[in-house]
Every structure is written in structure tokens, then in C-alpha cells.
Design a protein around this motif. Structure first.
Motif, mmCIF file in Angstrom:
data_model
loop_
_atom_site.group_PDB
_atom_site.id
_atom_site.type_symbol
_atom_site.label_atom_id
_atom_site.label_comp_id
_atom_site.label_asym_id
_atom_site.label_seq_id
_atom_site.Cartn_x
_atom_site.Cartn_y
_atom_site.Cartn_z
ATOM 1 N N PHE A 166 74.207 64.569 24.268
ATOM 2 C CA PHE A 166 74.343 63.130 24.457
ATOM 3 C C PHE A 166 73.106 62.404 23.947
ATOM 4 N N GLY A 167 73.273 61.094 23.814
ATOM 5 C CA GLY A 167 72.168 60.237 23.395
ATOM 6 C C GLY A 167 72.616 58.800 23.610
ATOM 7 N N TRP A 168 72.012 57.886 22.887
ATOM 8 C CA TRP A 168 72.309 56.474 23.064
ATOM 9 C C TRP A 168 73.789 56.213 22.758
ATOM 10 N N GLY A 169 74.589 55.906 23.795
ATOM 11 C CA GLY A 169 75.954 55.465 23.566
ATOM 12 C C GLY A 169 77.018 56.539 23.449
ATOM 13 N N TYR A 170 76.662 57.798 23.613
ATOM 14 C CA TYR A 170 77.692 58.834 23.480
ATOM 15 C C TYR A 170 77.352 60.069 24.317
ATOM 16 N N ALA A 171 78.384 60.822 24.628
ATOM 17 C CA ALA A 171 78.219 62.164 25.199
ATOM 18 C C ALA A 171 79.341 63.027 24.637
ATOM 19 N N GLU A 172 78.997 64.201 24.176
ATOM 20 C CA GLU A 172 79.992 65.123 23.629
ATOM 21 C C GLU A 172 79.979 66.375 24.500
ATOM 22 N N ILE A 173 81.163 66.742 24.984
ATOM 23 C CA ILE A 173 81.279 67.866 25.901
ATOM 24 C C ILE A 173 81.991 69.016 25.195
ATOM 25 N N ARG A 174 81.444 70.215 25.336
ATOM 26 C CA ARG A 174 82.108 71.431 24.835
ATOM 27 C C ARG A 174 82.297 72.381 26.010
ATOM 28 N N ILE A 175 83.500 72.929 26.103
ATOM 29 C CA ILE A 175 83.823 73.818 27.218
ATOM 30 C C ILE A 175 84.426 75.105 26.684
ATOM 31 N N TRP A 176 83.865 76.230 27.080
ATOM 32 C CA TRP A 176 84.526 77.504 26.839
ATOM 33 C C TRP A 176 84.069 78.499 27.893
ATOM 34 N N THR A 177 84.705 79.661 27.899
ATOM 35 C CA THR A 177 84.371 80.695 28.871
ATOM 36 C C THR A 177 83.474 81.719 28.181
ATOM 37 N N HIS A 178 82.199 81.684 28.555
ATOM 38 C CA HIS A 178 81.208 82.505 27.854
ATOM 39 C C HIS A 178 81.528 84.000 27.964
ATOM 40 N N ALA A 179 82.070 84.422 29.113
ATOM 41 C CA ALA A 179 82.337 85.851 29.346
ATOM 42 C C ALA A 179 83.306 86.429 28.317
ATOM 43 N N ILE A 180 84.242 85.609 27.841
ATOM 44 C CA ILE A 180 85.195 86.088 26.829
ATOM 45 C C ILE A 180 84.948 85.421 25.479
ATOM 46 N N ASP A 181 83.905 84.578 25.414
ATOM 47 C CA ASP A 181 83.601 83.806 24.206
ATOM 48 C C ASP A 181 84.856 83.125 23.648
ATOM 49 N N GLY A 182 85.597 82.520 24.538
ATOM 50 C CA GLY A 182 86.815 81.818 24.122
ATOM 51 C C GLY A 182 87.370 81.034 25.296
ATOM 52 N N LEU A 183 88.627 80.653 25.191
ATOM 53 C CA LEU A 183 89.213 79.747 26.170
ATOM 54 C C LEU A 183 89.990 80.480 27.257
ATOM 55 N N SER A 184 89.825 80.006 28.494
ATOM 56 C CA SER A 184 90.615 80.511 29.615
ATOM 57 C C SER A 184 91.105 79.314 30.426
ATOM 58 N N GLU A 185 91.947 79.587 31.400
ATOM 59 C CA GLU A 185 92.569 78.495 32.167
ATOM 60 C C GLU A 185 91.520 77.556 32.780
ATOM 61 N N SER A 186 90.415 78.128 33.244
ATOM 62 C CA SER A 186 89.413 77.301 33.929
ATOM 63 C C SER A 186 88.802 76.253 32.990
ATOM 64 N N ASP A 187 88.837 76.504 31.691
ATOM 65 C CA ASP A 187 88.326 75.515 30.740
ATOM 66 C C ASP A 187 89.209 74.269 30.724
ATOM 67 N N PHE A 188 90.512 74.482 30.743
ATOM 68 C CA PHE A 188 91.445 73.350 30.718
ATOM 69 C C PHE A 188 91.405 72.581 32.038
ATOM 70 N N ILE A 189 91.201 73.308 33.128
ATOM 71 C CA ILE A 189 91.065 72.654 34.433
ATOM 72 C C ILE A 189 89.828 71.763 34.458
ATOM 73 N N LEU A 190 88.698 72.302 33.976
ATOM 74 C CA LEU A 190 87.467 71.500 33.948
ATOM 75 C C LEU A 190 87.648 70.272 33.058
ATOM 76 N N ALA A 191 88.271 70.451 31.891
ATOM 77 C CA ALA A 191 88.489 69.323 30.975
ATOM 78 C C ALA A 191 89.315 68.232 31.656
ATOM 79 N N ALA A 192 90.380 68.624 32.346
ATOM 80 C CA ALA A 192 91.229 67.641 33.020
ATOM 81 C C ALA A 192 90.458 66.907 34.113
ATOM 82 N N LYS A 193 89.594 67.640 34.822
ATOM 83 C CA LYS A 193 88.815 66.992 35.888
ATOM 84 C C LYS A 193 87.757 66.047 35.312
#
Lengths: 76, 76
Positions: B45-72
Motif C-alpha cells: 500500500f501507499g498513498w491512495g491504494y492498497a493491494e492485497i494478495r492471498i494464498w496458502t503458503h503451505a501449498i503455495d497455491g489456493l485453498s478454501e480459506s483464501d476465498f473465505i478471507l477474500a470475502a471477509k
């Protein structure tokens, strides 16, 4: 470890922490300092790290205030 | 705008704000949520923006908890 000058464009330094909460606490200290200075870095952080990039957007490069902010961040 | 799935590896979304302080306030709300969920995104983030990246480090990819966090995060 010192600040790196990257592409003669910005200062960059990576800080390590023991967890997410400590990284976020540091980011907030940097944020408060940035507001005081009226000069705002770009910050990337996550679990255990924060990476700070500083440059002067108006000239898309480095100016004295960037080095001042970097030095003040080191003293946080 | 919705979350992007990038390289079948992580979720990514950019949020815009009117200044640095509002971006930092949002980042802190995301940080509090991350601690509650026990799941931590990477945030730039910086002046006027924030960029969020979500993944599951243990599998180095996407799992259900990533989509749950994104929705929240969208409900913050």
C-alpha cells in the motif's frame, strides 16, 4: 543492512519480524512518521517482513527528502 | 471490481483511497481480520491504494480459506 538504491529511482529496504503483528506494528510506526513528514513511502508487508520503497513521485526519482525519511525510519 | 486469480496461485485485488491515512486504516482492518482468521495476506500500500494478495503458503497455491478471507475483506 542498509538501504539499497534501485535503478537510480528509489530507496528500498527489507525489515524482518517474528510474525505478522510485529510487521504491522512497524508499518504503523512508519505510517505515523510519513504523515508527520508529509512524505509517503510504498510499503509491502506480510507475515514476518516489511519492505519499504521511498521515492519522490513529483520527479519520479530521488530527492533529499527521501534520504531523510529513510534515516528516520531506521531510528524507529 | 472483483478478486483476480493470478497464475492459478493467488487472489489479488486493488482498493483505492483518498489519501495515505485511509489506506493505512484499511490495512489495519485487514490486519485485525487476518489475526482473527489465523490467515495472513501480503499487502502492498501507499498513498491512495492498497493491494492485497492471498494464498496458502503451505501449498503455495489456493485453498478454501483464501476465498473465505477474500470475502471477509470485501465486507470490511
Amino acid at each position: 543492512r542498509d538501504w539499497e538504491v534501485v535503478d537510480e529511482h528509489h530507496l528500498q529496504k527489507r525489515f524482518k519480524f517474528d510474525n505478522f503483528r510485529e510487521a504491522l506494528a512497524f508499518v504503523n510506526r512508519v505510517g505515523d512518521l510519513a504523515e508527520e513528514e508529509g512524505h509517503h513511502p510504498d510499503i509491502c508487508f506480510g507475515w514476518g517482513y516489511a519492505e519499504i520503497r521511498i521515492w519522490t513521485h513529483a520527479i519520479d526519482g530521488l530527492s533529499e527528502s527521501d534520504f531523510i525519511l529513510a534515516a528516520k525510519i531506521d531510528r524507529l
